[in-house]
Design an enzyme around this catalytic site. Structure first.
Site, PDB file in Angstrom:
ATOM      1  N   GLY A 197      42.945  84.033 -36.703  1.00 30.72           N
ATOM      2  CA  GLY A 197      41.805  84.007 -35.799  1.00 30.72           C
ATOM      3  C   GLY A 197      42.055  84.869 -34.566  1.00 30.72           C
ATOM      4  CG  ASP A 215      46.714  83.064 -51.978  1.00 29.74           C
ATOM      5  OD1 ASP A 215      47.922  82.813 -52.107  1.00 29.74           O
ATOM      6  OD2 ASP A 215      45.942  82.369 -51.286  1.00 29.74           O
TER       7      ASP A 215
END
Length: 519
Positions: free
Chosen positions: A237, A292
């Site tokens: 973030g 991932d």
């Protein structure tokens, strides 16, 4: 005599927004990928020695009038100039043309019955087929993307360039490799020493006074590829667009390189759009990072191969533990919030896994077709078993009744911990079993890269610098059908790429270990 090719048509942005006039290309067909006239066939023959013909075959001449996935550009605001690599023809390797194309789909399916195919209907009543995984995209795409690489013409003066590099999100093998590659290629272009800065601890480093930028030189990044993590630090973030754009303008930054996953690239796209809104001339280029392997369209992300290699160590340890105990069960949890690529590939590569659970494929624990019924059969047959589970698997069971999905600062879903839950359920069900649980997540993501990933990181970093000097902005890059190309960031962050349960790779795993469906 060389054939002449028509200039390619450039399509508008992939998200359905009008193309700004300042960007390259405005014309596109309504359905660029559904129907194309076939190009004429050419006969090619190869010879050995004199005139001895050994092959004779026909190929389709490429049709360069096909639509291409548009990449936003700053070229209309910049002045072209020869690349500094012209003097040696890019180290003897030549240059990439703006008319070079990479196919977004590599397979021509005969029908929707072909393995891995998905049928789509065109507005003209005709049907076509594409890879089933492509349906994860929200909008149809043209057939081509821009080929990545060094251009003979560049659009920034290297002697005047100020560049910033930032790493975002979770750790992943290869972050230091990419930083080193970016610094090295920027310096090769002629960017002066002192004009490349590293932003500390993610996007917050643009405006956090406690995290001051550091100057990056070839000397300061020497050897960092031998270490895991990132020398710049990272965080999730922190994308305060107003503050970031203000600092980019204040510091006179011409190029920003964002190394991040879906969240980091989303931040990069938002920064690029905010810069454009305020008429600040700066190229923003992303380097797709995801342990991932969940970035759309791209064959694989950097660090993924390293993660699979390291994950096998945990699976092999689970095998030893399980086989050394009476009715032993080795349970390994691997990374994969929404995409089970690591669990799937590591399970296949290790050759020791009996059951693999991933987020894309639902399962039940109990009942005749449940996981535990099959696990009991494996224990009866072999005396032990190894199970691999991705961290995002089974969330529908764990979060039953809770409709509030929470996310972290990067927008990733906050998951229930499937590993300890599975271990607990196993102990309840298999009273006499010896369950050993292994969670190697932080160990996997913090290690240095393998040689293959190290090379991949370097090529990605170099292509990112080539993209910026070519005047592109709001783009990322990666391997697509084994070739490097540029992709608009907004296209690849529509959704996480996921394992296709109908695809060949998942089918290969099931066939190799004999795993049934658990629902």
């Amino acid at each position: 005599m060389a054939a002449t090719c028509a200039l390619p048509t450039i399509s508008g942005p992939c998200l359905g927004r009008p193309a700004p006039a300042r960007r390259l290309g405005v014309r596109t067909s309504a359905r660029p990928h559904l129907s194309r006239s076939r190009a004429p066939l050419r006969t090619l023959a190869s010879t050995v020695g004199g005139d001895v013909q050994v092959t004779n075959f026909q190929v389709e001449t490429p049709d360069f009038t096909d639509d291409v996935l548009e990449c936003p550009s700053l070229r209309h605001l910049l002045r072209p100039r020869p690349s500094p690599f012209v003097v040696h023809n890019n180290f003897g390797g030549g240059f990439v043309s703006d008319e070079d194309r990479v196919a977004l789909s590599a397979i021509k399916f005969a029908s929707a019955e072909s393995a891995g195919a998905k049928c789509i209907s065109g507005g003209d009543g005709h049907n076509s087929w594409l890879e089933a995984s492509m349906e994860q995209l929200c909008v149809p795409l043209p057939p081509w993307s821009l080929r990545a690489g060094a251009r003979e013409t560049i659009w920034f003066n290297p002697l005047e360039v100020n560049a910033a590099i930032v790493t975002c999100g979770g750790l992943c093998p290869g972050l230091n490799d990419v930083v080193q590659g970016l610094v090295s290629k920027l310096t090769d272009y002629g960017v002066p020493e002192g004009n490349i800065v590293g932003i500390k601890y993610g996007f917050r480093g643009f405006y956090d006074r406690k995290a001051k930028p550091v100057v990056l030189t070839k000397k300061s990044v020497e050897g960092i590829h031998l270490e895991g993590g990132t020398m710049l630090g990272t965080s999730r973030g922190g994308a305060d667009l107003r503050q970031i754009v203000k600092q980019i303008d204040l510091w006179g930054i011409d190029m920003v390189f964002v190394v991040g996953g879906n969240g980091g690239n989303a931040g990069a796209a938002a920064i690029q759009e905010e810069l454009e809104k305020h008429n600040i001339l700066c190229s923003v280029v992303g380097v797709p990072k995801s342990i991932d392997n969940d970035i759309l369209l791209i064959d694989k992300t950097f660090g993924f191969d390293t993660a699979v290699e390291e994950a096998q160590r945990a699976l092999l340890a689970a095998k030893v533990e399980a086989s050394s105990a009476y009715r032993g069960i080795g349970l390994v949890k691997l990374m994969g919030r929404q995409s089970g690529f690591i669990a799937m590939q590591a399970s296949m590569a290790s050759g020791v896994v009996d059951i693999c659970l991933i987020p894309e494929v639902p399962f039940r624990l109990t009942g005749e077709t449940g996981v535990f019924a099959y696990l009991e059969k494996v224990l009866s047959d072999k005396g032990h078993a190894v199970m691999c589970v991705a961290e995002g698997a089974g969330q529908d069971i764990l979060a039953a009744g809770d409709g509030n999905l929470k996310t972290d600062a990067s927008g990733n879903p906050i998951l229930e911990d499937v590993g300890p839950w599975l271990k607990s359920e196993m102990k309840k069900y298999f009273k006499d079993a010896d369950v050993k649980y292994i969670d190697p997540s932080y160990q996997i993501r913090s290690i240095p890269t393998t040689s293959g990933d190290r090379i991949y990181c370097k090529v990605l970093a170099h292509n990112a610098v080539h993209a910026a000097f070519a005047g592109y902005t709001g783009v990322t890059m990666g391997l697509v059908n084994t070739h490097y190309c540029y992709l608009p960031i907004r296209t690849v962050i529509q959704a996480p790429r996921r394992v296709d349960p109908r695809g060949k790779t998942w089918n290969r795993l099931r066939a190799s270990i004999g795993q049934p469906n658990f629902y």
